[in-house]
Design an enzyme around this catalytic site. Structure first.
Site, short mmCIF file in Angstrom:
data_model
loop_
_atom_site.label_atom_id
_atom_site.label_comp_id
_atom_site.label_asym_id
_atom_site.label_seq_id
_atom_site.Cartn_x
_atom_site.Cartn_y
_atom_site.Cartn_z
N LYS A 127 0.87 -1.19 0.00
CA LYS A 127 0.00 0.00 0.00
C LYS A 127 0.89 1.22 0.00
CE LYS A 127 -4.40 1.14 0.15
NZ LYS A 127 -5.58 0.44 -0.38
N ASP A 167 -6.92 4.27 -4.77
CA ASP A 167 -7.61 4.18 -3.48
C ASP A 167 -8.22 5.57 -3.25
OD1 ASP A 167 -7.94 2.36 -0.96
OD2 ASP A 167 -7.26 4.23 -0.09
P1 NDP Z 1 -12.86 7.86 -3.25
O1 NDP Z 1 -11.78 8.85 -3.01
O2 NDP Z 1 -13.36 7.65 -4.62
O3 NDP Z 1 -14.12 8.21 -2.32
C1 NDP Z 1 -14.00 8.28 -0.94
C2 NDP Z 1 -15.34 8.70 -0.36
O4 NDP Z 1 -15.27 8.60 1.06
C3 NDP Z 1 -15.69 10.14 -0.67
O5 NDP Z 1 -17.08 10.27 -0.69
C4 NDP Z 1 -15.08 10.88 0.52
O6 NDP Z 1 -15.67 12.14 0.79
C5 NDP Z 1 -15.38 9.91 1.64
N1 NDP Z 1 -14.38 10.08 2.71
C6 NDP Z 1 -13.04 9.99 2.58
N2 NDP Z 1 -12.44 10.23 3.76
C7 NDP Z 1 -13.44 10.47 4.63
C8 NDP Z 1 -13.48 10.77 6.00
N3 NDP Z 1 -12.34 10.89 6.73
N4 NDP Z 1 -14.70 10.94 6.59
C9 NDP Z 1 -15.85 10.83 5.86
N5 NDP Z 1 -15.87 10.53 4.56
C10 NDP Z 1 -14.69 10.36 3.95
O7 NDP Z 1 -12.31 6.50 -2.61
P2 NDP Z 1 -12.81 5.00 -2.87
O8 NDP Z 1 -14.26 4.98 -3.11
O9 NDP Z 1 -11.88 4.39 -3.82
O10 NDP Z 1 -12.48 4.34 -1.44
C11 NDP Z 1 -13.44 4.28 -0.38
C12 NDP Z 1 -13.02 3.20 0.60
O11 NDP Z 1 -12.96 1.93 -0.08
C13 NDP Z 1 -11.64 3.38 1.23
O12 NDP Z 1 -11.67 2.87 2.55
C14 NDP Z 1 -10.76 2.50 0.37
O13 NDP Z 1 -9.60 2.08 1.07
C15 NDP Z 1 -11.70 1.33 0.12
N6 NDP Z 1 -11.36 0.49 -1.01
C16 NDP Z 1 -11.27 1.04 -2.28
C17 NDP Z 1 -10.97 0.22 -3.34
C18 NDP Z 1 -10.98 0.72 -4.74
O14 NDP Z 1 -10.90 -0.09 -5.65
N7 NDP Z 1 -11.11 2.01 -4.98
C19 NDP Z 1 -10.65 -1.21 -3.14
C20 NDP Z 1 -10.87 -1.69 -1.81
C21 NDP Z 1 -11.18 -0.84 -0.79
P3 NDP Z 1 -14.89 13.48 0.38
O15 NDP Z 1 -15.04 13.58 -1.09
O16 NDP Z 1 -15.57 14.55 1.15
O17 NDP Z 1 -13.45 13.28 0.80
#
Ligand code: NDP
Length: 447
Positions: A127, A167
């Protein structure tokens, strides 16, 4: 049991002493070791493996200097944790978010090792990322930063060594800029990153994979109780990549998603976020890079500033934003409101206390390392297509993804089914993921 608890305390005391202030890493290790100690006790050949697994094979930390649009110097910190390569090249995403630090990335890398093993594909775990915040930055600034980031990272990665992906904060745009920079420096067109655009080596279904996989996993859990998504009310957190495609798949399967959120608050749309509304969210988040509150203004529904959606009554919850977003009180609210299935798209979104509530109440609880493994699994499929120089069809990749999620569910069932029939997916995922890595580590000697 007392002996196991003492062993756990001793193990954790060492981990904490060696990795002070890395609280998320401590949390992730404790959850896994808690599941595994009794298993290792019954299988003494695995003695000592856990001690090796909590020590990354390599940690890279570097300066990322770049110039912003005002012509000012900005210094960020870059990281790559190469955690474990026993079963394949390091594989895992890059996160760009101001909260990124060593402890968060080590927790993610540690989880990734077990997750990648569960997918059945030959991928080790890693990571990385940076404390760079893409929010509010121009495309030019994002490009300048990612190019500088890759200038250092490129010497440590490669298609047979370490293959990063996206991510939080790293989507198609960032992967594109980083791939371009890698190609320029190395003069190689290779599958060094996954999540690439379709025109230049990406896989169909990769953007959808984590959210789709999370819903496929939930569907498998529901099946064990003779249920499915039809007519079910679903609460989703986040509005990024994972949340968007989880919402899409739930809707396709006949469920109704009533919430989405971002770090500022959540929207509640009791009529459901249908395909047309989701298209608006995608445009809002992926192109305009706006806030979810704008959805409430457009569709005249409730917006709850500074709140998470766990108080909304639902059948199924899909946490898809970030770590520790569901606490003990949230878990009680969910269960008391009748929620019987939680499938995690985010990594470690539930605190240990929340997980305890789910397990005590014997609801269907799929932890992230199993439920969100579809993303990395499809990255594995992207790597295979790059090596073969082939592109599989959308249906073919989706079918493979679906089969992998079914297989992960089976593994969890095999290792997590209790004598009363309840499936403890936490134990199932931890033990199921551990065995393959541990066997490979034993076979390869003390390296
Ligand atoms: P994105 O950046 O596309 O989206 C993240 C979302 O979560 C946004 O809506 C963001 O809001 C919100 N968010 C981020 N940080 C916070 C916080 N501290 N408090 C509240 N909301 C928050 O990321 P992903 O969708 O790719 O990832 C989401 C989760 O899924 C993560 O935990 C990631 O590790 C996990 N994941 C992702 C994978 C992938 O393929 N993308 C694979 C496996 C797991 P805002 O825009 O306001 O920051």
């Amino acid at each position: 049991m007392i002996a196991i608890n003492e062993k756990l305390d001793k193990f954790m005391a060492k981990v904490i002493a060696k990795n002070p202030s890395e609280v998320e890493f401590h949390q992730a290790v404790k959850e896994v070791v808690e599941s595994l100690l009794p298993f290792v006790e019954e299988n003494p050949k695995y003695n000592g493996i856990l001690e090796r697994m909590v020590e990354p094979e390599r940690v890279l930390m570097f300066r990322v200097p770049w110039l912003n649009d005002k012509g000012e110097f900005v210094i960020n910190r870059g990281f790559r944790i190469e955690m474990n390569s026993a079963i394949g090249p390091y594989k895992g995403g890059l996160r760009f978010h101001p909260t990124v630090n060593l402890g968060i990335l080590k927790f993610l890398a540690f989880e990734q090792v077990l997750k990648n093993s569960l997918t059945t594909l030959p991928m080790g775990g890693g990571k990385g990322g940076s404390d760079f915040d893409p929010k509010g930055k121009s495309d030019n600034e994002v490009m300048k930063f990612t190019q500088s980031f890759m200038l250092e990272l490129q010497r440590h990665i490669g298609p047979d060594t370490d293959v990063p992906a996206g991510d939080i904060g790293v989507g198609g745009r960032e992967i594109g800029f980083m791939f371009g920079q890698y190609k320029r420096i190395r003069n190689e067109f290779t599958g060094v990153l996954t999540g690439k655009g379709l025109e230049w080596g990406g896989s169909l279904i990769r953007p959808e994979a984590t959210g789709y996989g999370q819903v496929y996993f939930a569907a498998e859990m529901l099946k064990t109780r003779g249920m499915d998504f039809k007519g079910k009310t679903v609460v989703v957190s986040g509005s990024g990549n994972v949340a968007q495609y989880a919402t899409q798949k739930v809707t396709q399967l006949g469920g109704r998603v009533v919430t989405m959120s971002d770090s500022a608050g959540y929207i509640y749309d009791p009529a459901g976020i249908d395909a047309e509304k989701l298209a608006y969210v995608m445009e809002l988040k992926n192109v305009k890079r706006g806030r979810i509150s704008e959805y409430a203004a457009k569709y005249h529904c409730e917006y709850h500033e500074g709140k998470t959606p766990w108080g909304v009554k639902c059948d199924i919850a899909l946490p898809s934003a970030t770590q520790n977003e569901v606490n003990e009180a949230d878990a009680h609210m969910l269960v008391n409101n009748g929620c019987y299935c939680v499938s995690e798209g985010a990594n470690m979104p539930s605190t240990p206390e929340a997980v305890e509530v789910f397990i005590e109440n014997k609801i269907l609880y799929g932890p992230g390392k199993a439920a969100n493994a579809g993303g990395v699994a499809t990255s594995g499929l992207e790597m295979s297509q790059n090596s073969l120089r082939l592109s599989w069809t959308r249906e073919e990749v989706d079918q493979r993804l679906h089969n992998i999620m079914i297989s992960i569910h089976k593994t969890c069932e095999k290792y997590g089914k209790q004598s009363d029939g309840f499936i403890n997916y936490v134990n199932g995922a931890n033990i199921g993921g551990f065995v393959k890595v541990a066997e490979a580590m034993l076979a390869q000697g003390l390296v």
